[in-house]
Design an enzyme around this catalytic site. Sequence first.
Site: not given
Length: 373
Positions: A77, A139, A242, A252, A263
């Site tokens: 990513q 991430h 979210e 949060y 997963y």
Amino acid sequence: MLLVLLVPALGCAASDDVAPVTLKAVVGGLEHPWGMAWLPDGALLITERPGRLRIVRGGVLDPTPIAGLPPVLAIGQGGLLDVALDPDFERNRFLYLSYAAGTIEANGTRVARARFDGRALRDLQVIAAVPQSKAGGQHFGSRLLWLPDRSLLVSIGDGGNPPVQLDGQLIRLQAQNRSSALGKVLRIRSDGAPAPGNPFPSGPGVAPKVWSYGHRNVQGLAHDPGTGRVWVSEHGSLGGDELNLVEAGGNYGWPRVTHSREYGGGPIAPAQSAAGLIDPRRVWTPAIAPSGLAVYSGDRYQGWRGNLFAGGLVSRDLRRISLDASGTVLAEQVIPIGERVRDVRQGPDGLLYMLTDSADNGELIRLDPVAGR
């Protein structure tokens, strides 16, 4: 052009103020485009995750990438991520890039600032870097957003899924560690220093750049000029994506509370909500894999002013979300795109633009309102 019909998404009511639109492919041939920013002259900058910054002039993609970019770690990513112009760009020519840097064994998200002369970046300097080094290609975040006070918000991912660890524990727990930049939204000045008025002043166990925490992987970040609110969309694990209304100092919840599951199966947290932790305004299960977020403030689409627009990678669509005066989600509708939507922005012409995330033919797509409807 393809006529798009808006249909209700699961879990929300449909609203009646639907503006028919068509999809118009403006530019193709992009490789994993990730972020975009318009220049004052109307040209458009687009990042490609493998490490290229492209420019579109007069609707034509320049075949030569912008020179002078920093080395990026283009793996998983990671890569070249978002781009944003300085609020005073016409005077100082500064633009900002977020990107992954390092090696597969030790890497992190960085923010660099450079002057853009129209063809190349000059005087590039790294102004912010996540001090916690991580392994793997997961991430990184990372969206950039200027606030009206000229502070810069930067979203940073939590570092990755199990079994990725840091300091002997799962790295995702760093999202609850206020001395860590992982799993946070940071707020900095244009030179990378902590912005004045941040909620956690420098001291033991806190990082002065942290603005909010308890995030997993925020890839949508938007400011509503009408209300002053800041919204984020973030990836969950297995479900539990979210939409959050973010405030300074807010926690949060990730991974202490979450609607996500592992997963491999089973719950991540013992609860989905807890006292002192801020609940999301919208949860997507099954996951849509949200990336890119915009608040529409124009008048080109009837009934859309003040709506949120969230791109979906897995769902391959754009979500139009209407809100009440308190920021409660009233309705959500789906604009089918048929490709992974990586980013969505409002252009200077008042129209909405998307980037589709493809390796061989990523596109810049415009939503055109249907005349007379």
